[in-house]
Design an enzyme around this catalytic site. Sequence first.
Site, PDB file in Angstrom:
ATOM      1  N   GLU A   1      65.804 -72.861 -48.338  1.00  0.00           N
ATOM      2  CA  GLU A   1      66.346 -74.121 -47.817  1.00  0.00           C
ATOM      3  C   GLU A   1      67.247 -73.794 -46.625  1.00  0.00           C
ATOM      4  O   GLU A   1      68.409 -73.419 -46.801  1.00  0.00           O
ATOM      5  CB  GLU A   1      67.163 -74.837 -48.912  1.00  0.00           C
ATOM      6  CG  GLU A   1      66.434 -75.015 -50.246  1.00  0.00           C
ATOM      7  CD  GLU A   1      65.334 -76.073 -50.203  1.00  0.00           C
ATOM      8  OE1 GLU A   1      65.265 -76.848 -49.236  1.00  0.00           O
ATOM      9  OE2 GLU A   1      64.525 -76.103 -51.150  1.00  0.00           O
TER      10      GLU A   1
ATOM     11  N   ASN B   1      56.037 -67.117 -36.794  1.00  0.00           N
ATOM     12  CA  ASN B   1      57.055 -68.011 -37.363  1.00  0.00           C
ATOM     13  C   ASN B   1      56.658 -69.488 -37.399  1.00  0.00           C
ATOM     14  O   ASN B   1      57.250 -70.258 -38.150  1.00  0.00           O
ATOM     15  CB  ASN B   1      58.353 -67.812 -36.556  1.00  0.00           C
ATOM     16  CG  ASN B   1      59.419 -68.821 -36.875  1.00  0.00           C
ATOM     17  OD1 ASN B   1      59.974 -68.812 -37.979  1.00  0.00           O
ATOM     18  ND2 ASN B   1      59.707 -69.723 -35.947  1.00  0.00           N
TER      19      ASN B   1
ATOM     20  N   LYS C   1      51.333 -70.025 -47.141  1.00  0.00           N
ATOM     21  CA  LYS C   1      52.486 -69.133 -47.305  1.00  0.00           C
ATOM     22  C   LYS C   1      52.189 -68.030 -48.319  1.00  0.00           C
ATOM     23  O   LYS C   1      52.667 -66.896 -48.172  1.00  0.00           O
ATOM     24  CB  LYS C   1      53.728 -69.938 -47.713  1.00  0.00           C
ATOM     25  CG  LYS C   1      54.236 -70.882 -46.621  1.00  0.00           C
ATOM     26  CD  LYS C   1      54.575 -70.148 -45.328  1.00  0.00           C
ATOM     27  CE  LYS C   1      55.269 -71.036 -44.302  1.00  0.00           C
ATOM     28  NZ  LYS C   1      55.513 -70.351 -43.022  1.00  0.00           N
TER      29      LYS C   1
ATOM     30  N   TYR D   1      50.096 -75.938 -47.273  1.00  0.00           N
ATOM     31  CA  TYR D   1      51.279 -75.144 -46.902  1.00  0.00           C
ATOM     32  C   TYR D   1      51.494 -74.022 -47.908  1.00  0.00           C
ATOM     33  O   TYR D   1      51.723 -72.865 -47.543  1.00  0.00           O
ATOM     34  CB  TYR D   1      52.489 -76.076 -46.855  1.00  0.00           C
ATOM     35  CG  TYR D   1      53.785 -75.440 -46.413  1.00  0.00           C
ATOM     36  CD1 TYR D   1      53.970 -75.006 -45.105  1.00  0.00           C
ATOM     37  CD2 TYR D   1      54.857 -75.317 -47.306  1.00  0.00           C
ATOM     38  CE1 TYR D   1      55.182 -74.451 -44.695  1.00  0.00           C
ATOM     39  CE2 TYR D   1      56.066 -74.767 -46.899  1.00  0.00           C
ATOM     40  CZ  TYR D   1      56.223 -74.330 -45.596  1.00  0.00           C
ATOM     41  OH  TYR D   1      57.427 -73.787 -45.204  1.00  0.00           O
TER      42      TYR D   1
ATOM     43  N   LYS E   1      59.527 -69.777 -49.857  1.00  0.00           N
ATOM     44  CA  LYS E   1      59.613 -69.622 -51.317  1.00  0.00           C
ATOM     45  C   LYS E   1      58.521 -70.419 -52.043  1.00  0.00           C
ATOM     46  O   LYS E   1      58.182 -70.093 -53.172  1.00  0.00           O
ATOM     47  CB  LYS E   1      61.000 -69.989 -51.826  1.00  0.00           C
ATOM     48  CG  LYS E   1      61.449 -71.429 -51.548  1.00  0.00           C
ATOM     49  CD  LYS E   1      61.125 -72.400 -52.661  1.00  0.00           C
ATOM     50  CE  LYS E   1      61.558 -73.795 -52.292  1.00  0.00           C
ATOM     51  NZ  LYS E   1      60.962 -74.828 -53.159  1.00  0.00           N
TER      52      LYS E   1
HETATM   53  N1  LIG Z   1      63.639 -74.653 -42.718  1.00  0.00           N
HETATM   54  C1  LIG Z   1      63.376 -74.246 -43.949  1.00  0.00           C
HETATM   55  O1  LIG Z   1      64.081 -74.605 -44.926  1.00  0.00           O
HETATM   56  C2  LIG Z   1      62.216 -73.328 -44.213  1.00  0.00           C
HETATM   57  C3  LIG Z   1      62.003 -72.921 -45.549  1.00  0.00           C
HETATM   58  C4  LIG Z   1      60.952 -72.052 -45.812  1.00  0.00           C
HETATM   59  C5  LIG Z   1      60.136 -71.614 -44.785  1.00  0.00           C
HETATM   60  N2  LIG Z   1      60.354 -72.025 -43.505  1.00  0.00           N
HETATM   61  C6  LIG Z   1      59.445 -71.542 -42.477  1.00  0.00           C
HETATM   62  O2  LIG Z   1      60.172 -71.067 -41.355  1.00  0.00           O
HETATM   63  C7  LIG Z   1      59.397 -71.248 -40.164  1.00  0.00           C
HETATM   64  C8  LIG Z   1      60.239 -71.974 -39.127  1.00  0.00           C
HETATM   65  O3  LIG Z   1      60.654 -73.219 -39.663  1.00  0.00           O
HETATM   66  P1  LIG Z   1      61.827 -74.089 -39.019  1.00  0.00           P
HETATM   67  O4  LIG Z   1      62.422 -74.868 -40.136  1.00  0.00           O
HETATM   68  O5  LIG Z   1      62.669 -73.243 -38.144  1.00  0.00           O
HETATM   69  O6  LIG Z   1      60.957 -75.111 -38.139  1.00  0.00           O
HETATM   70  P2  LIG Z   1      61.344 -75.934 -36.802  1.00  0.00           P
HETATM   71  O7  LIG Z   1      60.339 -77.031 -36.667  1.00  0.00           O
HETATM   72  O8  LIG Z   1      62.784 -76.301 -36.826  1.00  0.00           O
HETATM   73  O9  LIG Z   1      61.046 -74.872 -35.671  1.00  0.00           O
HETATM   74  C9  LIG Z   1      59.708 -74.474 -35.448  1.00  0.00           C
HETATM   75  C10 LIG Z   1      59.474 -74.243 -33.984  1.00  0.00           C
HETATM   76  O10 LIG Z   1      58.059 -74.018 -33.810  1.00  0.00           O
HETATM   77  C11 LIG Z   1      57.582 -74.831 -32.755  1.00  0.00           C
HETATM   78  N3  LIG Z   1      56.171 -75.136 -33.013  1.00  0.00           N
HETATM   79  C12 LIG Z   1      55.673 -75.884 -34.018  1.00  0.00           C
HETATM   80  N4  LIG Z   1      54.333 -75.955 -33.932  1.00  0.00           N
HETATM   81  C13 LIG Z   1      53.977 -75.211 -32.845  1.00  0.00           C
HETATM   82  C14 LIG Z   1      52.738 -74.902 -32.227  1.00  0.00           C
HETATM   83  N5  LIG Z   1      51.588 -75.365 -32.712  1.00  0.00           N
HETATM   84  N6  LIG Z   1      52.733 -74.111 -31.140  1.00  0.00           N
HETATM   85  C15 LIG Z   1      53.909 -73.635 -30.631  1.00  0.00           C
HETATM   86  N7  LIG Z   1      55.109 -73.915 -31.151  1.00  0.00           N
HETATM   87  C16 LIG Z   1      55.151 -74.690 -32.260  1.00  0.00           C
HETATM   88  C17 LIG Z   1      58.484 -76.057 -32.777  1.00  0.00           C
HETATM   89  O11 LIG Z   1      58.481 -76.739 -31.525  1.00  0.00           O
HETATM   90  C18 LIG Z   1      59.832 -75.446 -33.111  1.00  0.00           C
HETATM   91  O12 LIG Z   1      60.498 -75.000 -31.943  1.00  0.00           O
HETATM   92  C19 LIG Z   1      58.138 -72.011 -40.594  1.00  0.00           C
HETATM   93  O13 LIG Z   1      57.088 -71.095 -40.792  1.00  0.00           O
HETATM   94  C20 LIG Z   1      58.546 -72.632 -41.922  1.00  0.00           C
HETATM   95  O14 LIG Z   1      57.442 -72.851 -42.757  1.00  0.00           O
HETATM   96  C21 LIG Z   1      61.384 -72.875 -43.195  1.00  0.00           C
END
Ligand SMILES: NC(=O)c1ccc[n+]([C@@H]2O[C@H](COP(=O)([O-])OP(=O)(O)OC[C@H]3O[C@@H](n4cnc5c(N)ncnc54)[C@H](O)[C@@H]3O)[C@@H](O)[C@H]2O)c1
Length: 260
Positions: free
Chosen positions: A187, A91, A159, A155, A143
Amino acid sequence: MDLQLKDKVVLITGGAKGIGEAISRGCAREGAIPVFVDHDKEAGERLQSELQSAGGKSRFIFADILPAENCLAAVEQTLGEFGRLDVLVNNVGANDNVGLENGSPEKYVSSLRLNLFHYYNMAHYALPALKKAQGCILNTASKVAVTGQGGTSGYTSAKGAILSLTRDWAAELLSCGVRVNALVPAEVITPLYRQWVSTFPNPEEKLAYITSKIPLGRRMTQPAEIAAMVLFLISPQASHITGQHVFVDGGYTHLDRALT
Ligand SMILES: NC(=O)c1ccc[n+]([C@@H]2O[C@H](COP(=O)([O-])OP(=O)(O)OC[C@H]3O[C@@H](n4cnc5c(N)ncnc54)[C@H](O)[C@@H]3O)[C@@H](O)[C@H]2O)c1
């Protein structure tokens, strides 16, 4: 529906905040054992103590998931403590805006390291245990893999690769009964997203503009809505689902633009 996740050991990278946190919490609610790896010590310890006071089993592993040896250590620690591993949720990732013009060959490799390599490393090291447990892998994608975004080559390609790897691993692991699926968000309102929006001159206006483009409900997806699908996909109730890319995005990626 009973998801039959009780006592399943679920290893979640980036499981202390955002989407990962919602998955950790959801696992705990279902009686599974979330083992969440995160480099945010404070958030991880807070979640761990909350989950433990609620009476469930869980473990926080404080680690940076980028070095391959830390991936191996996380798997070993999980097996050392719980003796099994049923599910891997990959994740960790962040849209770091390494594009063609605003990037460099070095930044591009760093972006792949942040967003892609650890997915392979975790799966590689977890595989023997997943085979033994007849478990599964869930990869969080985005997406952007299918829509592009512009200015974020690292990125986007990471993905995209995650979607391809989901298919390749599903094919490779058919014979050992290990399922592999991808969850595709668009989003989702998380700490990372809030931080990104805050970089715009008028964050509230920017957020209102984005949500106006989300067909279902004109609102952001909530992390718990992502987690609900993840919990189903990793559960034995999804026993005949593999190699799938599941979009939980309020119709953002596929519905007619004219609707918004
Ligand atoms: N939020 C969105 O709209 C969205 C959209 C598409 C995809 N995503 C994907 O969902 C996933 C989670 O995103 P999110 O928005 O919850 O992010 P976030 O930053 O809110 O949470 C990510 C978590 O990962 C931890 N983290 C980051 N780098 C790390 C590392 N090197 N080692 C250990 N822990 C680490 C952070 O401390 C955090 O707790 C990601 O892969 C992101 O690309 C998110």
